[in-house]
Design an enzyme around this catalytic site. Structure first.
Site: not given
Ligand code: PMV
Length: 315
Positions: A101, A105, A108, A152
């Site tokens: 998505p 969060g 991506s 991330d």
């Protein structure tokens, strides 16, 4: 000419979001149920230097030359070319797909960068190292998010649970005993940069209170690390609950996220919290596999767009 493809997983932050931007530790895990994928096909008969980009999920079909240099897809390719000392990029078509998505969060943007960096560098016979990939993906994250902590790109590049402190050598985390998480998507897109900047304004207004909140989150993350490494899974639930309460105090939760947390706990989750920047995006709950169906139904009734059940495997 063979096609080169690579994929990169999504991720969720288990503990420590926001506080990690201020130097406290955070724990993140990859989520392999969702992925970004890049496929690179050389086009030896095309115009030299012609790089075609196709990203059907976001309706993009263009060429590298047509994109502004700071567009994330262009930036990742220019950065890769410079890391490989290429004087020009050979003609090719790069197709990017992802079921992670967007702005939810789950990393991506970092996953798209990592997949492209892997496939593109391999297609040129010059596969970049994990360290280079993580660094280049970080530089692209800076374009999206301004001041990303780096969590991330790290967890997505290494594809393993990480204990992360900004600008400190990364540590992968040993998981003594597997545990199961349920991720519930509010469907509310929430750009990380704006939530991070609101927290920053709060911190500037009330430094002492925010520093205390960040310290408390840091202590929770430390306890969670011990629990994960020693297999004390039962104690993770209450730690998630405490972390969520602190995130609420930072002002980054939302009625949807609080509703999901409540619904998950009432349906038997051992603990639950928002994950990532907050305001929207995802909630995560720790569930016993036997209770997962019940918690899924409770989240759906509370409005979850979709749910993902993921097992963090013992290492
Ligand atoms: O929404 P996400 O998963 O990109 O997470 C952002 C996490 C923050 O700690 C809020 C920001 C950061 O750069 O670490």
């Amino acid at each position: 000419m063979p096609a080169y493809s690579a994929s990169a997983p999504g991720k969720i932050i288990l503990f420590g979001e926001h506080a990690v931007v201020y130097g406290r530790p955070a724990i993140a895990v990859p989520v392999y149920q969702v992925r970004a994928k890049a496929i690179v096909n050389a086009d030896p008969r095309s115009v030299p230097g012609m790089v075609k980009l196709q990203a059907p999920d976001i309706g993009l079909e263009t060429t590298l030359a047509e994109l502004p240099e700071n567009h994330p897809l262009a930036a990742v390719l220019w950065k890769a070319a410079s890391a490989m000392n290429l004087s020009h990029i050979p003609a090719c078509t790069i197709r990017i797909t992802s079921n992670i998505p967007i702005a939810g969060g789950m990393g991506s943007s970092a996953a798209v960068s990592v997949a492209i960096l892997r496939a593109f560098s391999s297609s040129l016979g010059h596969p970049l190292s994990d360290e280079q990939i993580s660094r280049l993906a970080y530089e692209v994250e800076e374009i999206h998010h301004g001041t990303p902590s780096g969590i991330d790109n790290t967890v997505i590049t290494y594809g393993r649970p990480v204990y992360f402190i900004k600008e400190v050598k990364i540590e992968t985390l040993q998981v003594k005993q597997s545990f199961t998480l349920l991720i519930g998507d509010t469907g509310v897109q929430s750009p990380t940069a704006s939530v991070v900047s609101e927290v920053h304004q709060g911190w500037e207004r009330e430094r002492e209170q925010y520093e205390e909140l960040f310290n408390a989150v840091g202590a929770i993350t430390g306890s969670a690390r011990l629990a994960i490494e020693n297999g004390y899974i039962d104690s993770l639930g209450p730690l998630m609950d405490e972390n969520h309460a602190l995130l609420r105090k930072m002002g980054v939760s939302s009625p949807e996220l609080d509703g999901f947390v409540e619904a998950a706990r009432s349906a038997g989750a051992l603990g639950a919290k928002l994950s990532g920047a907050g305001r929207g995006g995802n909630m995560i709950a720790l569930v016993m596999p036997s209770a997962s169906d019940r918690v899924v139904r409770a989240l759906e009734a509370a409005g979850a767009r979709h749910t993902i059940l993921t097992e963090i495997r013992g290492t």
